[in-house]
Design a protein around this motif. Structure first.
Motif, short mmCIF file in Angstrom:
data_model
loop_
_atom_site.label_atom_id
_atom_site.label_comp_id
_atom_site.label_asym_id
_atom_site.label_seq_id
_atom_site.Cartn_x
_atom_site.Cartn_y
_atom_site.Cartn_z
N GLY A 104 36.99 -14.25 -28.21
CA GLY A 104 36.66 -14.73 -29.55
C GLY A 104 36.20 -16.17 -29.62
O GLY A 104 36.36 -16.83 -30.65
N CYS A 105 35.61 -16.67 -28.51
CA CYS A 105 35.05 -18.03 -28.54
C CYS A 105 33.94 -18.11 -29.59
O CYS A 105 33.27 -17.12 -29.88
CB CYS A 105 34.43 -18.38 -27.19
SG CYS A 105 35.62 -18.64 -25.87
N VAL A 106 33.72 -19.32 -30.11
CA VAL A 106 32.63 -19.57 -31.06
C VAL A 106 31.32 -18.99 -30.52
O VAL A 106 30.55 -18.36 -31.25
CB VAL A 106 32.50 -21.09 -31.31
CG1 VAL A 106 31.21 -21.43 -32.02
CG2 VAL A 106 33.71 -21.60 -32.09
N LEU B 188 35.32 -10.49 -25.73
CA LEU B 188 35.60 -11.22 -24.49
C LEU B 188 34.41 -12.14 -24.17
O LEU B 188 33.26 -11.72 -24.24
CB LEU B 188 35.82 -10.23 -23.35
CG LEU B 188 36.23 -10.83 -22.01
CD1 LEU B 188 37.61 -11.47 -22.09
CD2 LEU B 188 36.21 -9.75 -20.91
N CYS B 189 34.71 -13.39 -23.84
CA CYS B 189 33.67 -14.37 -23.49
C CYS B 189 33.58 -14.45 -21.97
O CYS B 189 34.55 -14.17 -21.27
CB CYS B 189 34.05 -15.72 -24.09
SG CYS B 189 32.84 -17.01 -23.80
N TYR B 190 32.42 -14.89 -21.45
CA TYR B 190 32.28 -15.02 -19.99
C TYR B 190 33.27 -16.02 -19.41
O TYR B 190 33.60 -15.98 -18.24
CB TYR B 190 30.84 -15.40 -19.61
CG TYR B 190 30.54 -16.87 -19.74
CD1 TYR B 190 30.75 -17.74 -18.68
CD2 TYR B 190 30.06 -17.40 -20.93
CE1 TYR B 190 30.49 -19.09 -18.79
CE2 TYR B 190 29.80 -18.75 -21.06
CZ TYR B 190 30.01 -19.59 -19.99
OH TYR B 190 29.77 -20.93 -20.12
N CYS B 191 33.78 -16.93 -20.27
CA CYS B 191 34.70 -17.96 -19.78
C CYS B 191 36.11 -17.40 -19.56
O CYS B 191 36.97 -18.10 -19.04
CB CYS B 191 34.76 -19.13 -20.76
SG CYS B 191 35.74 -18.83 -22.24
N GLY B 192 36.35 -16.16 -19.98
CA GLY B 192 37.65 -15.54 -19.74
C GLY B 192 38.52 -15.45 -20.98
O GLY B 192 39.51 -14.74 -20.99
N GLY C 115 31.61 -24.57 -28.28
CA GLY C 115 31.26 -23.16 -28.09
C GLY C 115 32.40 -22.33 -27.51
O GLY C 115 32.43 -21.11 -27.64
N HIS C 116 33.35 -23.02 -26.86
CA HIS C 116 34.47 -22.28 -26.28
C HIS C 116 35.80 -22.62 -26.96
O HIS C 116 36.87 -22.38 -26.40
CB HIS C 116 34.49 -22.45 -24.76
CG HIS C 116 33.22 -21.89 -24.19
ND1 HIS C 116 33.04 -20.55 -23.95
CD2 HIS C 116 32.03 -22.49 -23.96
CE1 HIS C 116 31.79 -20.35 -23.54
NE2 HIS C 116 31.16 -21.50 -23.54
N ASN C 117 35.70 -23.14 -28.19
CA ASN C 117 36.88 -23.12 -29.07
C ASN C 117 37.10 -21.67 -29.47
O ASN C 117 36.14 -20.97 -29.78
CB ASN C 117 36.62 -23.92 -30.34
CG ASN C 117 36.63 -25.42 -30.12
OD1 ASN C 117 36.91 -25.90 -29.04
ND2 ASN C 117 36.31 -26.16 -31.17
ZN LIG Z 1 34.27 -18.89 -24.00
#
Ligand SMILES: [Zn+2]
Length: 297
Positions: free
Chosen positions: A175-177, A168-172, A158-160
């Protein structure tokens, strides 16, 4: 020996007692007291375990499925969206509270284990279990054993990064999956169109089925990205079975059009990997938590 599985969710905490054959004998649910903090969550789990043991009349092994994963370096929970759990040594604390060994695993890993052992992937050797819901996660099971990896991030596709200029993803990262394939990701893609009113994922899917061209275009992009993202995993793992779970796994086209996109992207002239819907539904997480213990242990 009987096994208790606990699925620690953001809103509710569920517990089951499972026998050696994988049958659920008892089931209990309580609200997760997230607002009351970590100690209250620990107490909820302890109370569930004690109640289930009292009703079953036996002492049981205990496995817990958690949002996030235990750091292999510190033993503390990380990457949890139930944020009061982050940084807490939850396994160690539960072992003290319950006076016995406790096994913990990420909830997507519990899903994968359950589906691999006696669910849709039961005939598979290497099973990749996928959760597509509010977030996107995954887990890897090889020969009936969970592969958590050196840093406990195995299967976290999911965070590839799928599109480096994506949302922007919450992980920083961008464009994460997850930013595309989660329910909120699909809803965002719909909203990005001019004049589109906010819709939930399931309503976008329904509109596309009814022939709405805008919804269909959003779904086409969704299915293409699904194929692209999953092909990356298949090129690395080459699993015989991929099992889909979470709310978005109910999209029937994932198994037809979505599969065709996977085949188009994967590094082979054919796709022999089975892509199947989950069998155990919402129960797979709690089942997998119990199955962190073998019946013979
Ligand atoms: Zn992510």
């Amino acid at each position: 020996m009987l096994r208790i599985g606990i699925d620690l969710g953001g809103t509710k905490t569920e517990g089951i007692v499972m026998d050696g054959a994988g049958k659920i004998l008892l089931r209990e649910r309580q609200l997760t007291p997230q607002a009351d903090g970590y100690q209250a969550i620990l107490n909820t789990i302890r109370n569930l375990v004690l109640e289930l043991e009292k009703k079953s009349g036996a002492s049981c092994r205990v496995g817990v499925g958690t949002p996030g994963a235990l750091s292999t370096r510190t033993g503390r929970l990380k990457n949890s969206n139930t944020v009061c759990l982050n940084g807490q040594p939850i396994r160690q604390d539960l072992e003290e509270l319950l006076s016995r060994p406790v096994r913990c695993a990420n909830d997507a890993n519990c899903f994968a284990l359950s589906e691999a052992l006696d669910g849709a992937g039961r005939n598979g050797v290497l099973v990749f279990g996928v959760i597509m819901g509010t977030g996107v996660g995954g887990g890897i099971v090889l020969n009936g054993k969970l592969h958590e990896g050196h840093q406990h991030i195995a299967g976290e596709w999911g965070h590839n990064v799928l599109e480096p200029n994506g949302p922007l993803c919450y992980c920083g990262k961008k464009g994460c999956v997850e930013t595309f394939l989660s329910g909120p990701g699909l809803a965002r893609e719909w909203r990005a169109q001019k004049g589109a009113a906010a819709l939930e994922a399931k309503d976008i899917v329904a509109r596309a089925e009814q022939g709405d061209p805008k919804a269909e275009a959003v779904m086409q992009r969704y299915l293409d990205r699904f194929g692209h993202a999953l092909s990356v995993v298949i090129n690395i793992l080459d699993p015989d079975v991929v099992v889909l779970g979470g709310g978005l796994s109910n999209i029937a086209r994932l198994y037809t059009d979505g599969r065709d996109h996977v085949a188009r992207y994967v590094f082979n002239d054919e796709l022999r990997t089975q892509i199947l819907p989950h069998v155990h539904g919402d129960s797979s997480g709690v089942r997998g938590a119990a199955q962190l213990w073998n019946p013979a242990e």
